[in-house]
Design a protein around this motif. Structure first.
Motif, mmCIF file in Angstrom:
data_model
loop_
_atom_site.group_PDB
_atom_site.id
_atom_site.type_symbol
_atom_site.label_atom_id
_atom_site.label_comp_id
_atom_site.label_asym_id
_atom_site.label_seq_id
_atom_site.Cartn_x
_atom_site.Cartn_y
_atom_site.Cartn_z
ATOM 1 N N UNK A 118 40.145 32.770 93.666
ATOM 2 C CA UNK A 118 39.352 31.830 92.862
ATOM 3 C C UNK A 118 39.785 31.892 91.394
ATOM 4 N N UNK A 119 39.990 33.103 90.882
ATOM 5 C CA UNK A 119 40.393 33.292 89.492
ATOM 6 C C UNK A 119 41.768 32.688 89.226
ATOM 7 N N UNK A 120 42.676 32.869 90.170
ATOM 8 C CA UNK A 120 44.070 32.444 89.954
ATOM 9 C C UNK A 120 44.232 30.933 89.845
ATOM 10 N N UNK A 121 43.225 30.165 90.273
ATOM 11 C CA UNK A 121 43.302 28.707 90.142
ATOM 12 C C UNK A 121 43.409 28.267 88.681
ATOM 13 N N UNK A 122 42.835 29.063 87.771
ATOM 14 C CA UNK A 122 42.805 28.699 86.351
ATOM 15 C C UNK A 122 43.714 29.580 85.505
ATOM 16 N N UNK A 123 44.681 30.237 86.156
ATOM 17 C CA UNK A 123 45.593 31.136 85.461
ATOM 18 C C UNK A 123 47.029 30.645 85.601
ATOM 19 N N UNK A 124 47.789 30.748 84.514
ATOM 20 C CA UNK A 124 49.231 30.553 84.549
ATOM 21 C C UNK A 124 49.900 31.899 84.347
ATOM 22 N N UNK A 125 51.029 32.117 85.028
ATOM 23 C CA UNK A 125 51.683 33.431 84.991
ATOM 24 C C UNK A 125 53.192 33.268 84.919
ATOM 25 N N UNK A 126 53.789 33.873 83.910
ATOM 26 C CA UNK A 126 55.236 33.966 83.822
ATOM 27 C C UNK A 126 55.622 35.434 83.951
ATOM 28 N N UNK A 127 56.186 35.842 85.101
ATOM 29 C CA UNK A 127 56.579 37.239 85.279
ATOM 30 C C UNK A 127 57.826 37.572 84.464
ATOM 31 N N UNK A 128 58.088 38.855 84.300
ATOM 32 C CA UNK A 128 59.256 39.278 83.518
ATOM 33 C C UNK A 128 60.558 38.907 84.223
ATOM 34 N N UNK A 129 60.556 38.909 85.545
ATOM 35 C CA UNK A 129 61.728 38.498 86.326
ATOM 36 C C UNK A 129 61.320 37.326 87.216
ATOM 37 N N UNK A 130 62.139 36.281 87.239
ATOM 38 C CA UNK A 130 61.825 35.100 88.042
ATOM 39 C C UNK A 130 62.832 34.963 89.188
ATOM 40 N N UNK A 131 62.314 34.718 90.380
ATOM 41 C CA UNK A 131 63.160 34.547 91.572
ATOM 42 C C UNK A 131 62.715 33.284 92.312
ATOM 43 N N UNK A 132 63.673 32.450 92.711
ATOM 44 C CA UNK A 132 63.343 31.181 93.334
ATOM 45 C C UNK A 132 64.219 30.930 94.554
ATOM 46 N N UNK A 133 63.857 29.891 95.322
ATOM 47 C CA UNK A 133 64.697 29.428 96.422
ATOM 48 C C UNK A 133 65.940 28.776 95.824
ATOM 49 N N UNK A 134 67.072 29.413 95.990
ATOM 50 C CA UNK A 134 68.295 28.994 95.299
ATOM 51 C C UNK A 134 68.749 27.586 95.694
ATOM 52 N N UNK A 144 66.899 17.764 87.852
ATOM 53 C CA UNK A 144 67.670 17.423 89.047
ATOM 54 C C UNK A 144 68.760 18.446 89.387
ATOM 55 N N UNK A 145 68.813 19.536 88.651
ATOM 56 C CA UNK A 145 69.805 20.568 88.961
ATOM 57 C C UNK A 145 69.270 21.512 90.036
ATOM 58 N N UNK A 146 70.193 22.111 90.789
ATOM 59 C CA UNK A 146 69.811 23.102 91.795
ATOM 60 C C UNK A 146 69.550 24.447 91.109
ATOM 61 N N UNK A 147 68.595 25.189 91.652
ATOM 62 C CA UNK A 147 68.264 26.501 91.112
ATOM 63 C C UNK A 147 69.504 27.394 91.064
ATOM 64 N N UNK A 148 70.336 27.310 92.107
ATOM 65 C CA UNK A 148 71.524 28.169 92.189
ATOM 66 C C UNK A 148 72.530 27.900 91.063
#
Length: 208
Positions: A73-89, A124-128
Motif C-alpha cells: 500500500x505504501x509503495x503506491x505513493x513512493x518513487x525509488x531510484x536504486x544505486x544500481x539499475x538492472x533492466x531487461x536488455x 526508442x533505443x534498446x536498453x542493451x
C-alpha cells in the motif's frame, strides 16, 4: 507527524551487521540527506523502509503506516531510484517505462515524455544499447513517472555527467517545490550540501 518515522531499526544478515538501533524522522516537504561512507548501512535502511527486506528488530512507519505490514500500500505513493539499475536488455526504453507505468493508476504517457525530454533520454533505443549513465536516466524517469509523494534516491548521480547532474538536481528541486518529500542518500558531501534541507549521518550501521 513525520512522513518517515524510524525507531531503533536494526537489521542483521545472519551475524553480519546491517544497521543497529537507527532512529530518525523525515518531515513532509523536506529534502532529507542521508550521508555516510560506502557500507555504512544507507541502502539497507532504504530497503527496510520500502519493505523489500524486514527488520531484525525496531520499527518504521511511512505515511503513518507500518512498513512491514503495509508495504504494498505504501509503495503506491513512493518513487525509488536504486544505486544500481538492472533492466531487461532486449526491451526498448519506451516499452520498459510503459510496463512500469502499468503498475500504477492513471495515464503517465505525457509525464513520461516530459521527464524523458528533461533528462535527454531517447525512448526508442534498446536498453542493451545504453551506457550506464543513460540506464541511470531510465531509472530516474521510472521513479518519477507516477508522480510519487515520497522519493527515495540511493546514490542517484553515479554515471551522470556534470551537466546531466545539474539537470537532475533542478528536476528534484522542481519536484520538491510541488510538494514531493525527498530522501537523498549519498556518500558525496557536496551533493548533499547543494540539495538538502537537513542531514542525517550514518557510520558503521549507526546514526552519529
Amino acid at each position: 507527524m513525520g512522513i518517515i518515522e524510524v525507531r531503533n531499526l536494526t537489521k542483521f544478515y545472519g551475524k553480519s551487521r546491517g544497521i543497529v538501533d537507527v532512529s530518525f524522522d523525515v518531515q513532509e516537504g523536506e529534502i532529507f540527506g542521508f550521508i555516510g561512507p560506502n557500507g555504512a548501512g544507507k541502502s539497507t535502511t532504504i530497503r527496510l523502509l520500502l519493505s523489500l527486506i524486514h527488520p531484525t528488530k525496531g520499527r518504521a512507519t511511512v505515511f503513518g503506516k507500518d512498513v512491514t505490514t503495509h508495504g504494498p500500500e505504501i509503495r503506491k505513493d513512493i518513487g525509488y531510484l536504486p544505486s544500481e539499475v538492472y533492466y531487461y536488455e532486449g526491451m526498448k526504453v519506451l516499452d520498459l517505462l510503459k510496463y512500469s507505468a502499468s503498475f500504477y493508476e492513471g495515464d503517465s504517457t505525457d509525464r513520461m515524455k516530459e521527464l524523458a525530454d528533461v533528462m535527454e533520454l531517447e525512448l526508442n533505443r534498446r536498453i542493451s544499447d545504453l551506457s550506464y549513465g543513460n540506464k541511470k536516466k531510465v531509472g530516474i524517469v521510472q521513479g518519477l513517472l507516477h508522480s510519487p509523494k515520497l522519493l527515495f534516491l540511493d546514490e542517484p548521480t553515479a554515471g551522470l555527467d556534470p551537466l546531466m547532474q545539474r539537470k537532475f538536481f533542478d528536476l528534484i528541486r522542481a519536484e520538491n517545490a510541488r510538494g514531493v518529500t525527498v530522501f537523498f542518500s549519498s556518500h558525496i558531501l557536496g551533493e548533499v550540501q547543494r540539495l538538502c534541507t537537513r542531514v542525517g549521518i550514518i557510520r558503521e550501521g549507526k546514526m552519529v
